[in-house]
Design an enzyme around this catalytic site. Sequence first.
Site, short mmCIF file in Angstrom:
data_model
loop_
_atom_site.label_atom_id
_atom_site.label_comp_id
_atom_site.label_asym_id
_atom_site.label_seq_id
_atom_site.Cartn_x
_atom_site.Cartn_y
_atom_site.Cartn_z
CD GLU A 518 -2.88 -1.31 2.25
OE1 GLU A 518 -2.50 -0.77 3.32
OE2 GLU A 518 -3.88 -2.03 2.18
CD GLU A 669 -1.51 -5.26 10.53
OE1 GLU A 669 -2.02 -5.07 9.42
OE2 GLU A 669 -1.65 -4.46 11.47
#
Length: 749
Positions: A518, A669
């Site tokens: 991203e 994460e």
Amino acid sequence: MTSPLRHLPRLVALGLLLVAARVSAATDPSFVLTGTSEQFGSYFPSYLANGYFSTLTSVRGTEPTMGYMVATMDYAKDDIARPAAMPGWNEIDYNPGGGWLNSTRVAKEIFTDYSQTLDMYGATLSTKYRFVYANKSTDVQVTTFVSQDAGHLAATRLTLTPQFDGSVQLTFPIRLWSEHQPRFPIGKMTGDEMIAAVIASGQNLDNKPVPTPDRAAVWYPGVVRVASNGGDTKTLTLWLDGRAEQGVAVAQAVAVELPKGLEVEDVQLEQGPYKLSLNLKAKLHKGQSYSFTKYIAASREGWGGNAQADLVLATQARKTGFDSLLARHQAAWHALWKSDIRIDGDAKVQQAVHSDLYYLLSNTTVGTSWPMGACALTPGYAGHAFWDSDSWVFPALLLLHPERAKPIVMFRHRTIGPAQERAQQYGVKGTMYPWESDPETGKDYTPHFAYGVFREVHVNADIAIAQWQYYNATGDEAWLKQYGWPVIEQVATFWASRVSYDKANDRYEIHHVTSPDEAYDDVPNDSFTNAVAQKALRIAVKAAKKVGAQADPQWSVIADKMYIPFDEKNQRHLDFDASVPHDKITWMGSSLAWLMYPNLDLPMTPQIRRNDFDFQLHELKEHGDDPNEMMMVMLAVGSAELGDAQGANDWIQRNLVGFLKPPFNVRTETVANNAGYILATSAGFVQSFVYGLSGLRIDDDGLTEAYAPTLPSAWKSMQLKGVHFRGKQYDITVEHGADGKAHLTRKTL
């Protein structure tokens, strides 16, 4: 042969089966995770949940912790939608005369002989210790579960064995949480404004020591406004009605069960702005055990009734009894584990697989159209539905638990309307599903500071691919026509209006997109985006034929001429158009591994696949920092596709290091951060086995052996138990053959 159980009363037979199941589970350490006093300082809470509501675990087993209810969102002004914390239901507190259990510091000399066990086979938390404080000691046992059998119910039982005679106090509260402060207008703040506001509040977004959440400053819970509440000291009950801020109505009720023969000295009802509680004084005797049980019923608008209806459920649960409710709950979980992944040869991997499946199953519903939040039933990532649901969680569940995967695709059908409105907003046709969807309404609640991800449009293709996967796995043409096709058709319409035609090169391109990696925002021709758009268009053509609809001829033209950037010299794909420098430090280094992932699995030669994989590894080393675990699981799958069993095993092992926070294998994460409960990474680990080592793919021809199976040399076998596919069930086993190679066999059940 006649079964010896046949002539026993049915309930007795059921009881014997449940006992046998518990004994079996108790001897299988892969279903058991245990915390000790050595982890008091690093305790990362797990949760108990049944897909509809939850509560976090706690060290003592009795503290008030926040829980959440499916798609129950707070819609405060200028904020994003966020999960509203349901009033805290799990707390029981105890004071033997020198101090309250839940207020006493957690120390080894106070909580002696401590252990807390999460039995994942029966989804039950058991905590045991001796509470030694103020010259008194009490043996404490706590058992808590959120019922898989009766979705509205949960219960917690506190058993006390005092080593003294005397009067004690107990409280059975519902915590009425105050609104989180400060609340930021995240719905309209820029990234710089948000960071400045967080700093001004004395907080930061940096990685924190375990177990403090890294992003609590922005991923805080919403609030339930309690409209009315009450209780009764004679019936030992509590109840409340409320509403999430500008959201749905919620309700709860509690019924307390006291031990028979308890010498009760006083019972009081406490009603305040932050606490609704039954407070008890009683006399206990040394060496005698006393069990206090709190039965909870919860509901929300569209799922159950009001407080009075919950009160009926809670009091009925009390009549049924803790042991019976627990047995039914555990039996429901035992039935779920009939579909499982079994590994013979690596106990740590087996336990990790079971913990990941436990977290996925704890967050699934049946017969609904609610998706799963990115961080489960917690406030992480504001409870929003990302493409994680469609491309990560959905495929992981589809073969083992298709009925629990189905709500994810049904959610996309239910929210076609908001997606069409959003497409109109951005000047395109069809549906433009949000990057962050509100799980209740389907509307776009992406934080303003992440506004640029409106360009991460690959989510639209990911959604269509999941719809087609569900059809391919079930063969349900009636479902496809009524639910899947409308989604697929609208997504194809979107892509036909979103592409650009390059006349000079006679090809279709997609400009102004955000890559899955991203940091690369607003780039032309992201390879993953173009490839999934191509696949979605081809799916639409096939789906139209199946349902007897007319496909737009342009869909095939666009798909056949879709440009996917490729480096001819090095014979590998590019991440995006060659005009964009590939030089940023990111969590992933590159997005080429995405091209190999099962939901897309872009066709390519073995050599190009190898070249893509090698480039991915190089870029992860050169341009990667604190890799996201999604990359680790993709590399395991990629290695398996290349037939590299050792490489696949290495990446599987890498998934066990740092990401799993003790004591209950909560996945974060990245290794360095505490953004926990990430279901995509749990699902990704599961996919490493279901589609990675097996080599299986769900396609138009069935459950195809697209790649040769692989198996680490030290393992004896891997088995996918209870696979569901097109109305049949299978056990699928990968094991070493006499030739030294891995072989896959299927057994029809």
